[in-house]
Design an enzyme around this catalytic site. Structure first.
Site, short mmCIF file in Angstrom:
data_model
loop_
_atom_site.label_atom_id
_atom_site.label_comp_id
_atom_site.label_asym_id
_atom_site.label_seq_id
_atom_site.Cartn_x
_atom_site.Cartn_y
_atom_site.Cartn_z
N ASP A 256 0.86 -1.19 0.00
CA ASP A 256 0.00 0.00 0.00
C ASP A 256 0.89 1.23 0.00
O ASP A 256 1.96 1.24 0.63
CB ASP A 256 -0.90 0.02 1.24
CG ASP A 256 -1.97 -1.07 1.20
OD1 ASP A 256 -2.37 -1.47 0.10
OD2 ASP A 256 -2.41 -1.50 2.28
N ASP B 182 -7.22 -1.24 -4.44
CA ASP B 182 -8.31 -0.90 -3.53
C ASP B 182 -9.23 0.14 -4.17
O ASP B 182 -10.45 0.07 -4.00
CB ASP B 182 -7.76 -0.36 -2.21
CG ASP B 182 -6.89 -1.37 -1.47
OD1 ASP B 182 -7.13 -2.58 -1.62
OD2 ASP B 182 -5.97 -0.94 -0.76
#
Length: 196
Positions: free
Chosen positions: A126, A144
């Site tokens: 991330d 995401d």
């Protein structure tokens, strides 16, 4: 059976372009940030007053939940994600609208992007971090974002399709007939036999 296989093949042929494109975008973005952020002081690149690019490995599920169970859970996450992707593909094959098809393609593309991370890197990378003063949103990635966009498309598709069905029903039946049909459906089991 042949018709079902043809539908599955056509769905794959159409969706694979979208899904593969999203996976490539996701993986290239992760590769670039992994390669460039690891040398930054504090593993961070300040972009704006509210956005940083950070070097973060997510060993849990979305937003880092359950990361403390990583040693037991990565194989479970991989298996669960694989099953979910297969089920989403089945739903996409059954989808009757272009919006539904697009929504499932985005969700599957994002899920596959994160699944690749788990399979080959052991965790999901991330890097996008929004914050404002003391508020900090959990770090996320493009996969995401694709999943979120897909879910929004699917929700919009559900409600717009429901509205169209209700409008068509009102064109052909009055409210009393619609209520009677709904009551009959509620009082009938899945085999078509009356419950009463």
């Amino acid at each position: 059976m042949l018709l079902l296989l043809k539908k599955i093949y056509l769905t794959f042929a159409r969706s694979s372009r979208i899904i593969i494109t999203l996976v490539i975008i996701d993986q290239l973005s992760k590769w670039w940030f992994i390669d460039n952020l690891r040398w930054k002081p504090g593993l961070m690149l300040k972009v704006t007053a509210f956005l940083n690019m950070v070097y973060t490995w997510n060993y849990g599920i979305s937003f880092g939940l359950m990361r403390e169970y990583y040693q037991y859970s990565n194989a479970v996450f991989i298996l669960t994600n694989s099953i979910i992707v297969c089920y989403l593909y089945y739903l996409m094959v059954c989808s009757k609208t272009i919006r539904g098809f697009a929504g499932y393609s985005f969700v599957i593309g994002g899920a596959v992007g994160n699944l690749i991370d788990r399979l080959f890197r052991g965790a999901v990378f991330d890097f996008i971090h929004f914050y404002y003063k003391n508020y900090s949103f959990p770090v996320f990635n493009l996969a995401d974002c694709f999943i979120t966009i897909g879910v929004i498309i699917l929700i919009e598709d559900y409600y717009s399709t429901k509205k169209i069905i209700e409008e068509k029903a009102k064109e052909h039946y009055d409210n009393a007939q619609i209520k009677a049909m709904a009551e009959k459906i509620r009082n009938t089991d899945h085999n078509g036999d009356n419950k009463i």
